[in-house]
Design a protein around this motif. Structure first.
Motif, mmCIF file in Angstrom:
data_model
loop_
_atom_site.group_PDB
_atom_site.id
_atom_site.type_symbol
_atom_site.label_atom_id
_atom_site.label_comp_id
_atom_site.label_asym_id
_atom_site.label_seq_id
_atom_site.Cartn_x
_atom_site.Cartn_y
_atom_site.Cartn_z
ATOM 1 N N LEU A 43 -5.222 -5.312 -7.296
ATOM 2 C CA LEU A 43 -4.581 -4.025 -7.565
ATOM 3 C C LEU A 43 -5.591 -2.892 -7.728
ATOM 4 C CD1 LEU A 43 -1.605 -4.767 -10.001
ATOM 5 C CD2 LEU A 43 -1.495 -3.638 -7.780
ATOM 6 N N LYS A 44 -6.793 -3.210 -8.153
ATOM 7 C CA LYS A 44 -7.788 -2.159 -8.361
ATOM 8 C C LYS A 44 -8.238 -1.510 -7.058
ATOM 9 C CE LYS A 44 -9.766 -3.669 -12.774
ATOM 10 N NZ LYS A 44 -10.995 -4.097 -13.487
ATOM 11 N N THR A 45 -7.959 -2.152 -5.938
ATOM 12 C CA THR A 45 -8.318 -1.549 -4.650
ATOM 13 C C THR A 45 -7.318 -0.488 -4.209
ATOM 14 O OG1 THR A 45 -7.143 -3.232 -3.352
ATOM 15 C CG2 THR A 45 -9.436 -3.712 -3.956
ATOM 16 N N PHE A 46 -6.216 -0.356 -4.936
ATOM 17 C CA PHE A 46 -5.202 0.654 -4.626
ATOM 18 C C PHE A 46 -5.288 1.778 -5.659
ATOM 19 C CE2 PHE A 46 -3.628 -3.456 -3.207
ATOM 20 C CZ PHE A 46 -3.245 -3.197 -1.900
ATOM 21 N N PRO A 47 -5.050 3.024 -5.257
ATOM 22 C CA PRO A 47 -5.025 4.114 -6.240
ATOM 23 C C PRO A 47 -4.006 3.840 -7.339
ATOM 24 C CG PRO A 47 -4.978 4.973 -3.993
ATOM 25 C CD PRO A 47 -4.788 3.489 -3.878
ATOM 26 N N LYS A 48 -4.279 4.321 -8.544
ATOM 27 C CA LYS A 48 -3.402 4.044 -9.676
ATOM 28 C C LYS A 48 -1.973 4.510 -9.433
ATOM 29 C CE LYS A 48 -6.490 3.645 -13.640
ATOM 30 N NZ LYS A 48 -6.784 4.100 -15.017
ATOM 31 N N ASN A 49 -1.838 5.642 -8.756
ATOM 32 C CA ASN A 49 -0.479 6.162 -8.545
ATOM 33 C C ASN A 49 0.242 5.458 -7.394
ATOM 34 O OD1 ASN A 49 -2.043 7.187 -6.511
ATOM 35 N ND2 ASN A 49 -1.206 9.265 -6.612
ATOM 36 N N ASP A 50 -0.403 4.466 -6.772
ATOM 37 C CA ASP A 50 0.235 3.684 -5.711
ATOM 38 C C ASP A 50 0.522 2.251 -6.149
ATOM 39 O OD1 ASP A 50 0.159 5.854 -4.058
ATOM 40 O OD2 ASP A 50 -1.531 5.169 -2.847
ATOM 41 N N ARG A 51 0.333 1.946 -7.421
ATOM 42 C CA ARG A 51 0.483 0.574 -7.893
ATOM 43 C C ARG A 51 1.884 0.333 -8.454
ATOM 44 N NH1 ARG A 51 -5.059 0.347 -11.547
ATOM 45 N NH2 ARG A 51 -6.537 0.788 -9.842
ATOM 46 N N PRO A 52 2.544 -0.760 -8.053
ATOM 47 C CA PRO A 52 3.805 -1.138 -8.711
ATOM 48 C C PRO A 52 3.534 -1.617 -10.133
ATOM 49 C CG PRO A 52 3.491 -2.282 -6.600
ATOM 50 C CD PRO A 52 2.181 -1.661 -6.961
ATOM 51 N N ASN A 53 4.589 -1.714 -10.923
ATOM 52 C CA ASN A 53 4.464 -2.191 -12.293
ATOM 53 C C ASN A 53 4.332 -3.706 -12.289
ATOM 54 O OD1 ASN A 53 5.022 -3.073 -15.010
ATOM 55 N ND2 ASN A 53 5.760 -0.998 -15.416
ATOM 56 N N SER A 54 3.101 -4.182 -12.472
ATOM 57 C CA SER A 54 2.854 -5.622 -12.408
ATOM 58 C C SER A 54 3.519 -6.367 -13.550
ATOM 59 C CB SER A 54 1.341 -5.881 -12.423
ATOM 60 O OG SER A 54 1.060 -7.262 -12.373
ATOM 61 N N THR A 55 3.621 -5.749 -14.717
ATOM 62 C CA THR A 55 4.219 -6.423 -15.867
ATOM 63 C C THR A 55 5.641 -6.866 -15.571
ATOM 64 O OG1 THR A 55 2.898 -4.969 -17.292
ATOM 65 C CG2 THR A 55 4.645 -6.242 -18.343
ATOM 66 N N THR A 75 12.221 -7.790 -8.230
ATOM 67 C CA THR A 75 10.899 -7.955 -7.619
ATOM 68 C C THR A 75 10.753 -7.089 -6.376
ATOM 69 O OG1 THR A 75 10.808 -10.238 -8.434
ATOM 70 C CG2 THR A 75 9.284 -9.641 -6.672
ATOM 71 N N THR A 76 11.785 -7.088 -5.540
ATOM 72 C CA THR A 76 11.740 -6.319 -4.295
ATOM 73 C C THR A 76 11.672 -4.816 -4.546
ATOM 74 O OG1 THR A 76 12.909 -8.000 -3.018
ATOM 75 C CG2 THR A 76 13.036 -5.749 -2.213
ATOM 76 N N GLU A 77 12.543 -4.320 -5.424
ATOM 77 C CA GLU A 77 12.668 -2.875 -5.584
ATOM 78 C C GLU A 77 11.597 -2.291 -6.500
ATOM 79 O OE1 GLU A 77 14.897 -1.115 -3.654
ATOM 80 O OE2 GLU A 77 14.944 -3.129 -2.820
ATOM 81 N N VAL A 78 11.295 -2.942 -7.615
ATOM 82 C CA VAL A 78 10.212 -2.446 -8.474
ATOM 83 C C VAL A 78 8.869 -2.619 -7.771
ATOM 84 C CG1 VAL A 78 9.059 -2.733 -10.707
ATOM 85 C CG2 VAL A 78 11.538 -2.910 -10.562
ATOM 86 N N GLY A 79 8.746 -3.691 -7.002
ATOM 87 C CA GLY A 79 7.503 -3.905 -6.261
ATOM 88 C C GLY A 79 7.264 -2.870 -5.172
ATOM 89 N N ARG A 80 8.301 -2.191 -4.724
ATOM 90 C CA ARG A 80 8.154 -1.139 -3.707
ATOM 91 C C ARG A 80 7.645 0.163 -4.308
ATOM 92 N NH1 ARG A 80 13.601 0.439 -1.003
ATOM 93 N NH2 ARG A 80 13.903 1.351 -3.063
ATOM 94 N N GLN A 81 7.834 0.336 -5.594
ATOM 95 C CA GLN A 81 7.437 1.592 -6.244
ATOM 96 C C GLN A 81 5.930 1.815 -6.099
ATOM 97 O OE1 GLN A 81 9.743 3.710 -7.337
ATOM 98 N NE2 GLN A 81 11.214 2.185 -6.631
ATOM 99 N N PRO A 82 5.516 3.077 -6.080
ATOM 100 C CA PRO A 82 6.254 4.311 -6.372
ATOM 101 C C PRO A 82 6.938 4.932 -5.159
ATOM 102 C CG PRO A 82 3.966 4.838 -6.052
ATOM 103 C CD PRO A 82 4.075 3.347 -5.854
ATOM 104 N N TRP A 83 7.240 4.125 -4.128
ATOM 105 C CA TRP A 83 7.811 4.648 -2.887
ATOM 106 C C TRP A 83 9.287 4.359 -2.825
ATOM 107 C CZ3 TRP A 83 4.207 7.440 -0.470
ATOM 108 C CH2 TRP A 83 2.872 7.099 -0.640
ATOM 109 N N VAL A 84 10.074 5.322 -2.362
ATOM 110 C CA VAL A 84 11.468 5.055 -2.037
ATOM 111 C C VAL A 84 11.580 4.679 -0.567
ATOM 112 C CG1 VAL A 84 12.054 7.470 -1.546
ATOM 113 C CG2 VAL A 84 13.842 5.896 -2.255
#
Length: 463
Positions: A306-318, A377-386
């Motif tokens: 996840l660190k290879t992706f910008p912070k604002n492009d990361r889904p909520n891993s928790t 998993t599918t929808e939260v994992g897609r965030q922050p994109w609609v």
């Protein structure tokens, strides 16, 4: 906690779609199950197959009706809460949802009346054809809905002109890279939901002392369905995971709680607590190289952290870390239930082992839980994109106030629990009542004929 209009809109849509999805999943699986039961009745003439058809058709009708009502509400939410998304991508999602209505819904609605009320009003083959068409309609509906959602996950076949999506290739739009995997995964999930529901219903009545053919048949058939589909779903999920790794690597990293890119082989975080602020998975229980074996099918496959992706492009891993594991864990329990069922069947104790029947009864709701966890998993994992890589969720929300969204969400919660809670209560009442104990053969009523031999009712002569 302070929440923005976008946050509340997401919560509201998640609430309404979580209520909605359980009903279409039930109707998708039940329609095909009812068609199989009616086919068995036509082939064998055994009356308990017909009794099961009538019994499960009542539950199907309730699920179908509530699915339609809850789906209409979601369509309005696209305009009230997600106007930015509708303006940007409505030229894609609008036609796809229209195709679903024009093909699937009209087919289901058109033949549902014959399926429910035409037993003694049309010929057997005509009634069976209506049942098959209703089942086909539910599958066509799945096709279009998954095409729309999959395009939002892996968009293809478009151009962007003046800040809006313009469709260019409808074959590429519909058959986007993730669509085949997601369609298979969701369809099997719906069948598993119903298999577990039917198994639990049969177990309930077996525990109460019923041993009539209808109860034994539905219990046995559902366990066979679990035995076939549970391992197939595991294989389908594996292929879906490979596809997701290729097209949505950030989602996979979040699901695995993987922060650093591990060279020479990636360990699997079996359990742990992902911390989005500290960028670490705490108390992780790891199995070396297993992540590579599962996700790349190689010993030393490399997976981006996840660190290879910008912070604002990361889904909520928790969230997705645990929603995925709940789904997988329940899937393994489904497989265990089916395997134990085979062992008891071979020993002739399938209908007598109360411990196993209690296990089957407890597993009844797990299909719905696994289904919901899969969608989380599918929808939260897609965030922050609609629309993945094209439009952020924050840009898709309507220009509404927090107060307006909060008020509408409160109304939704109250109305949904009253309306759909009542519908669910009635379904449970039907489940508790069970199929009728009736071993007498069912023959169609004599058809009323007029003086010239034509049927008085338009469908009375259909075959």
């Amino acid at each position: 906690m302070s929440a923005s209009a976008a946050d509340l809109s997401r919560i509201q849509f998640a609430f309404t779609i979580a209520f909605h999805i359980v009903f279409p999943a039930t109707s998708i699986g039940l329609a095909s199950f009812i068609a199989v039961l009616e086919g068995a009745w036509l082939k064998t003439g055994k009356p308990h197959y017909r009794s099961l058809c009538v019994y499960w058709s009542k539950i199907f009708a309730m699920a179908f009706g509530m699915g339609v009502v809850s789906g209409v509400v979601m369509a309005y939410e696209f305009g009230t809460n997600w106007a930015g998304f509708s303006r940007f991508a409505g030229s894609i999602t609008g036609p796809l949802l229209t195709y679903e209505v024009m093909t699937a819904f009209f087919l289901e609605a058109g033949f549902l009346g014959i399926m429910l009320f035409g037993w003694d009003k049309v010929g057997r083959r005509a009634h069976f054809a209506a049942t098959l068409l209703v089942a086909l309609g539910t599958l066509i509906s799945t096709f279009w809905i998954l095409a729309s959602n999959s395009w939002m996950q892996t968009p293809r076949g478009y151009l962007i002109e003046n800040g809006r999506i313009v469709p260019q290739d409808w074959l590429a739009i519909v058959f986007n890279p993730s669509f085949p995997y997601r369609l298979v995964h969701m369809t099997i999930a719906a069948f598993l939901v119903v298999a577990l529901l039917v198994t639990a219903t049969g177990a309930w009545h077996l525990l109460r002392g019923r041993r009539d053919p209808a109860v034994r048949t539905m219990f046995s058939m559902a366990l066979w369905m679990l035995l076939v589909l549970a391992p197939v779903q595991i294989l389908a999920g594996d292929q879906h995971g490979l596809n997701t790794l290729e097209h949505q690597p950030a989602k996979i990293a979040a699901i695995e709680g993987l922060w650093e890119t591990e060279h020479g082989g990636t360990a699997l975080n079996l359990f742990g607590i992902p911390d989005m602020d500290a960028e670490v998975t705490r108390d992780a229980i790891q199995i070396p190289h297993l992540g590579s074996l599962i996700l790349t099918h190689t010993w030393d496959g490399e997976i981006r952290g996840l660190k290879t992706f910008p912070k604002n492009d990361r889904p909520n891993s928790t969230i997705v870390f645990w929603s995925f594991r709940i789904m997988v864990g329940l899937g393994l329990l489904m497989l265990l239930l089916a395997i134990v069922g085979v062992a008891l069947r071979r020993g002739g104790r399938l209908f007598e082992n109360r411990l196993f029947q209690s296990f089957a009864l407890a597993m009844g709701p797990t299909g719905y839980v696994a289904l919901l966890m899969g969608w989380v998993t599918t929808e939260v994992g897609r965030q922050p994109w609609v629309v993945y890589g094209l439009m952020r969720t924050a840009d898709a929300v309507s220009p509404v106030t927090v107060q307006n969204v909060g008020l509408s969400m409160m109304i939704f919660v109250i109305v949904y629990f009253v309306v759909f809670g009542t519908g669910a209560w009635y379904i449970f009442k039907l489940i508790r009542s069970g199929p009728p104990i009736d071993d007498a053969p069912h023959e169609p009523e004599p058809r009323a004929q007029n003086a010239v031999g034509a049927g008085r009712r338009p469908l009375s002569a259909a075959d």
